[in-house]
Design an enzyme around this catalytic site. Structure first.
Site, short mmCIF file in Angstrom:
data_model
loop_
_atom_site.label_atom_id
_atom_site.label_comp_id
_atom_site.label_asym_id
_atom_site.label_seq_id
_atom_site.Cartn_x
_atom_site.Cartn_y
_atom_site.Cartn_z
N GLU A 157 0.88 -0.83 0.35
CA GLU A 157 -0.08 0.25 -0.04
C GLU A 157 1.09 1.86 -0.08
O GLU A 157 0.48 2.31 0.78
CB GLU A 157 -0.14 0.20 1.65
CG GLU A 157 -1.53 -1.37 1.80
CD GLU A 157 -2.50 -1.65 2.29
OE1 GLU A 157 -2.49 -0.40 3.44
OE2 GLU A 157 -3.53 -2.86 2.49
N GLU A 262 -6.19 -10.82 -1.98
CA GLU A 262 -6.54 -10.82 -0.49
C GLU A 262 -7.53 -11.01 -0.46
O GLU A 262 -8.44 -9.33 -0.07
CB GLU A 262 -6.11 -9.07 0.24
CG GLU A 262 -4.64 -9.16 0.56
CD GLU A 262 -4.62 -8.38 1.60
OE1 GLU A 262 -5.27 -7.46 2.05
OE2 GLU A 262 -2.93 -7.90 1.75
#
Ligand code: G3I
Length: 385
Positions: A157, A262
C-alpha cells in the site's frame, strides 16, 4: 446363485463409485489446478488443529498467508524485542500441511510500531538511520525464514488511489527509493524467495498505472520482483469488471505475474461513500447497517453468487497471468469485514459460511474450472458492467 453374486458385486462397485462422486471436490483440487488457491489464516486457526477451521483450510487450499502475525507491529513491538512464536507456528503449520507459505508484509505504513521511526527522544530519525533499520529488520525477518517462505509481500500500500506516493514515514523520511531498497534487502536475505508488491483499489487506472511504472523501474534496475498483488477487497458493484480486467493485463504486460492477494466480497451496506481498505476508517453500529445478522434470503444469496462467478470467470480467463488467488479469510466467521468499518456486523465475505460449509456457488465455480471456456464467453460479455 452366481447371478446374485455378480449383481451384488456390480451394485457395490456402483455404490462405491457413486460414493466417490458424492465426495465434494475442493477448491484446491479444481481451481488449484489453474493457479494456487489460498487463504489468510489467523493465530486461532493455526493453534487449534482439531477445529473445523483448521481442517477446512488444509482441505480447501494449497497456499496460506499470515493475516497478522508477520506484521512489524507484532514481530517487533519495541526496539530489540522480537515475538517469533506465532509466526514460527504459522510457517510450521503451512509446511506440515504441504502448502505454499506466504509472508505478509515487510514494509507498510500501518501496523509498524512507532519506535521504528523515532530516536530515544521521540524525534524522527534521519534517512540513513531508517535505511539501516529497514535493512536490519528485513534481514532479520526474511533471514529467519530463509528457504521456507515461498514469497513475501515486500511493500504494501505505497500508493494513493490517484497514483501519487502515500506520504508514509518510509516515504517521508527515506524518499522515493525506499521501495527499491526494500526489494534489494529482501532479495539479499533470501535470493530464492519470490518478491511481491501488494495494494488495494488496483483496478483504479491512475493507481495501477503508477504501480506498473514502479514495477518497470525496478525491473530496469535489475531488481527482483515476481508479482503484483491486487488485494481485491471487492463489492457488489465495485470494481467495474472491465477496469479489473484491464488492470490484470496492464500488470502482466510489465513482465510480472498477478496475484489476487486478499480476495473478499463486502456485501454489507456502506455507512458512507468510501472504498478501498484503509484500516483506520470506523463508523457506528446500527442494526440497519447489519441486515444479514439472522441469515440471508435466497435471492440475495443468488445475486452474491453471480458476482462471485463473474470474478472467478475473469480469473479463469486470465489464468496464464495469475499465479495465485488468496481469500482474505478462511470463512465468513474469520473475515476482518465483521469488524470493519463497523465493529460487530455479520459479513458474508467468502465462499464458506460460518460453519465452513461451501456456499452453493462453490459448485458452480468448480464446474467452471473443470469445463471448457467457450461455454462462458457469453456470460463474460453480459457481466462486463
Ligand atoms: O492481536 C491483538 C491483540 O493482542 C489486542 O489485544 C487487540 C486489541 O485491539 O488487537 C489485536 O490485534 C488486532 C489484529 O487485527 C489481530 O486480530 C488489531 O487490533 C486489528 O487492527 C488487526 O486488524 C487487521 C488489520 O489488517 C490491521 O493489521 C485485520 O485482522 C487484517 O485482516 C487486516 O489485513 C489487511 C492487510 O494486512 C493489508 N490489506 C488490507 C487488509 C484488510 O484491512
Amino acid at each position: 446363485m452366481k447371478k446374485v453374486h455378480v449383481s451384488s458385486i456390480l451394485l457395490s462397485v456402483i455404490l462405491t463409485l457413486w460414493g466417490c462422486n458424492m465426495q465434494a471436490q475442493t477448491l484446491s483440487e479444481t481451481v488449484g489446478q489453474h493457479f494456487r488457491i489460498g487463504c489468510a489464516v489467523n493465530n486461532t486457526i493455526v493453534q487449534n488443529p482439531q477445529s473445523a477451521a483448521h481442517k477446512h483450510v488444509c482441505n480447501q487450499f494449497n497456499s496460506v498467508v499470515a493475516e497478522n502475525c508477520m506484521k512489524a507491529q507484532f514481530l517487533s513491538p519495541a526496539e530489540g524485542v522480537w515475538n517469533w512464536s506465532e509466526a514460527d507456528a504459522f510457517v510450521a503449520f503451512g509446511e506440515r500441511n504441504g502448502m505454499q507459505v506466504i509472508g505478509h508484509c515487510l514494509i507498510w505504513h500501518s501496523q509498524t510500531a512507532d519506535w521504528m521511526f523515532v530516536d530515544q527522544d521521540g524525534k524522527e530519525v534521519s534517512r540513513e538511520i531508517l535505511i539501516q533499520r529497514m535493512h536490519w529488520y528485513i534481514r532479520t525477518v526474511v533471514g529467519r525464514y530463509k528457504g521456507r517462505i515461498a514469497g513475501w509481500d515486500v511493500c504494501n500500500e505505497c500508493f494513493e488511489d490517484d497514483g501519487t506516493r502515500r506520504q508514509s514515514p518510509w516515504q517521508r523520511i527515506i524518499g522515493d527509493d525506499y521501495i527499491e531498497l526494500a526489494f534489494r534487502f529482501a532479495h539479499e536475505a533470501d535470493p530464492d524467495a519470490e518478491l511481491y508488491y501488494n495494494d488495494y483499489s488496483m483496478s483504479v487506472p491512475a493507481k495501477y498505472e503508477a504501480v506498473c511504472r514502479m514495477v518497470s523501474d525496478l525491473k530496469k534496475k535489475g531488481l527482483r520482483i515476481d508479482a503484483v498483488g491486487m488485494q481485491s477487497h471487492n463489492g457488489l458493484t465495485w470494481p467495474k469488471l472491465s477496469n479489473y480486467d484491464r488492470a490484470i493485463d496492464a500488470i502482466a504486460a510489465t513482465g510480472v505475474k498477478v496475484i489476487i492477494s486478499e480476495l473478499d466480497l463486502n456485501v454489507l451496506p456502506n455507512p458512507d461513500t468510501f472504498s478501498g481498505a484503509e484500516v483506520t476508517q470506523f463508523y457506528e453500529y446500527t442494526p440497519e447497517l447489519d441486515p444479514y445478522a439472522k441469515g440471508m434470503d435466497r435471492t440475495t444469496e443468488d445475486l452474491i453468487g453471480e458476482r462471485w462467478q463473474a470474478f472467478f470467470l475473469l480469473y479463469r480467463q486470465h489464468a496464464e497471468q495469475i499465479a495465485r488467488v488468496t481469500f482474505w479469510a478462511a470463512g465468513d466467521a474469520d473475515s476482518w469485514l465483521n469488524d470493519w468499518p463497523i465493529p460487530g456486523r455479520h459479513a458474508y465475505a467468502t465462499l464458506f459460511d460460518r460453519d465452513y460449509n461451501p456456499k452453493s456457488v462453490v459448485k458452480e465455480i468448480i464446474k467452471m474450472y473443470e469445463g471448457q471456456m467457450y461455454r462462458y464467453r457469453y456470460v463474460r460479455r453480459t457481466k462486463d458492467k
